[in-house]
Design a protein around this motif. Structure first.
Motif, PDB file in Angstrom:
ATOM      1  N   ASP A   1     -18.708  18.201 -21.998  1.00 26.79           N
ATOM      2  CA  ASP A   1     -17.379  17.624 -22.175  1.00 26.79           C
ATOM      3  C   ASP A   1     -17.581  16.164 -22.554  1.00 26.79           C
ATOM      4  OD1 ASP A   1     -15.873  19.945 -21.374  1.00 26.79           O
ATOM      5  OD2 ASP A   1     -16.476  19.520 -19.308  1.00 26.79           O
TER       6      ASP A   1
ATOM      7  N   ASP B   1     -13.199  14.154 -17.967  1.00 27.95           N
ATOM      8  CA  ASP B   1     -14.176  14.991 -17.276  1.00 27.95           C
ATOM      9  C   ASP B   1     -13.657  15.627 -15.998  1.00 27.95           C
ATOM     10  OD1 ASP B   1     -16.789  15.648 -15.730  1.00 27.95           O
ATOM     11  OD2 ASP B   1     -17.512  14.977 -17.679  1.00 27.95           O
TER      12      ASP B   1
ATOM     13  N   GLN C   1     -22.942  17.130 -13.970  1.00 21.53           N
ATOM     14  CA  GLN C   1     -22.122  18.205 -14.526  1.00 21.53           C
ATOM     15  C   GLN C   1     -22.515  19.594 -14.038  1.00 21.53           C
ATOM     16  OE1 GLN C   1     -19.600  17.237 -16.142  1.00 21.53           O
ATOM     17  NE2 GLN C   1     -20.029  15.516 -17.462  1.00 21.53           N
TER      18      GLN C   1
END
Length: 446
Positions: free
Chosen positions: A50, A54, A317
């Motif tokens: 992304d 986020d 992430q």
């Protein structure tokens, strides 16, 4: 009714969706070749990156309602509740399910923890009355002479102000507490107590689903919007440079202020002082992939300015959603603080990656020598800095706009610069035009 929507970002698409569901004829004009605005996702091998916004929480009520409405609810997945904190050069995990461990890991001293609790009790009532995604509605609490740091220092003391409040402001505004409005602190106290969630498949899934429902003309550069008593005229150039004119009953401008005022110059006259004091949020994001897993279980890593002034925040992430990195790998995104971003915008991608990798691997030495991905994204204009007094000026602009105007602003200008506020203000613009269309038309004479 016929409406032209300028911009196929989340806000413009949310407005178009609501208008179309109400039976309105809608045309969306988008300058880029893809929908989503800043909400973009990219596939790099087995990594899903992304590149813009986020994080989201369960408090994103309008955003998640739209996800559900479009049949994407099964894609919403919980993110790790663990929060990372950089302190004394170390990455410390703080698990809200075991808050006492923050003391044993020296995230906060005992005295600071006590002041955090008592300060939270003092601000809880004020925070309860503040909607983080519509801060403009409580502009009366935005003292132009009081920053979030000032309020935190009075309420919590130095340690909490520097190591908890400052990084939260960096997460929500683009820079530290000294540049943020005190109202943003009240909004954050409410919004970021909700569980953190995310969307499997990437944060471009929602705008892609919305764009599939409405007619979008890509490569269209809008050059002007003119308003009359009973309609609007929108001028634009298509991808080939050919000029077009569209007459409609209304127009939604889902764009940042500096773009909106270029195509609709009348906007400047409603509240000149708003534009005169705008400060851009500028960001560079760097996503790094590694063939190893971090020891940290955190998703959001809070970075105090006192620790790393250039690093706005860090996201692990692979702890956000299960599809962002392959099994056994890590994907880490680092953002620059807006106050230093100009320095990084002038650097090469290689220089930026070297700096980011050095920062990440100092905090997570288990990753050193295992990097297999680097993605750099530059955002010279990612939003506006909510400095003290910003919300008062935004409220002045909002109040000055005509209640019966056929040109409506969407975007996230009056929100908190988030995907939730973008959706809310897009839907609000659509509702305003629908309400206007239901009113009796002014009689005409021939």
């Amino acid at each position: 009714m016929r409406v032209v929507v300028v911009g196929a970002g989340l806000s413009g698409l949310a407005a178009a969706h609501r208008l179309r569901r109400a039976g309105t004829e809608v045309l969306v004009l988008e300058r880029d070749e893809l929908p989503g605005g800043r909400a973009r996702s990219e596939r790099h091998g087995d990594y899903l990156v992304d590149t813009g916004p986020d994080a989201l929480t369960g408090s994103y009520s309008s955003y998640l309602a739209l996800v559900d409405e479009l049949g994407l609810a099964d894609r919403v997945a919980p993110s790790s509740p663990v929060v990372g904190l950089v302190r004394d050069g170390r990455l410390i995990d703080i698990d809200p399910r075991r808050p006492w461990r923050a003391l044993t890991r020296r995230a906060l001293g005992p005295a600071a923890a006590g002041r955090l609790l008592t300060g939270w009790l003092r601000l809880r009532k004020a925070a309860r009355d503040v909607d983080s995604y519509e801060l403009v509605n409580r502009a009366d609490l935005d003292d132009p002479d009081v920053s979030a740091h000032d309020l935190a220092l009075r309420t919590f003391g130095t340690e909490v102000a520097e190591y908890l409040v400052d990084p939260v402001m960096r997460l929500t505004t683009g820079s530290g507490a000294r540049t943020a409005s005190a109202l943003n602190l009240l909004g954050a106290l409410r919004a970021w107590t909700a569980p953190v969630v995310n969307v499997r498949g990437g944060l471009d899934r929602l705008p892609a689903a919305l764009a599939a429902e409405v007619p979008v003309t890509y490569g269209a550069t809008v050059t002007g919007v003119d308003e009359s008593d009973d309609g609007v005229r929108v001028r634009y150039l298509d991808a080939g440079g050919e000029a077009h004119t569209v007459d409609a009953d209304g127009c939604v401008i889902g764009a940042m202020y500096h773009t909106a005022v270029e195509i609709w110059p009348s906007l400047k006259g409603y509240s000149p002082e708003f534009a005169d004091r705008l400060a851009d949020v500028k960001l560079v994001s760097v996503s790094l992939g590694y063939r190893a897993r971090t020891r940290s279980a955190a998703y959001i890593v809070q970075v105090p300015t006192a620790e790393l002034a250039d690093v706005l925040l860090i996201f692990l992430q692979h702890n956000k959603a299960p599809d962002r990195a392959p099994d056994g790998h890590s994907l880490i995104t680092l953002y620059t603080d807006t106050t230093v971003t100009d320095r990084y915008l002038g650097r090469t991608d290689e220089q930026i990656v070297d700096w980011a990798a050095g920062t990440v691997e100092a905090l997570c030495p288990e990753l050193a020598g295992r990097r297999d991905l680097a993605v750099v994204t530059r955002w010279p204009k990612a939003g506006y800095l909510a400095t003290p007094g910003f919300w008062r000026r935004a409220a002045g602009l909002l109040d000055a706009l005509p209640a019966d105007g056929r040109v409506r602003l969407a975007g996230d200008l009056f929100g908190a610069g988030s995907m939730e506020s973008a959706v809310r203000w897009g839907e609000r613009a659509a509702t305003a035009l629908l309400d206007l269309d239901r009113q009796p038309r002014r009689p005409t004479c021939s």
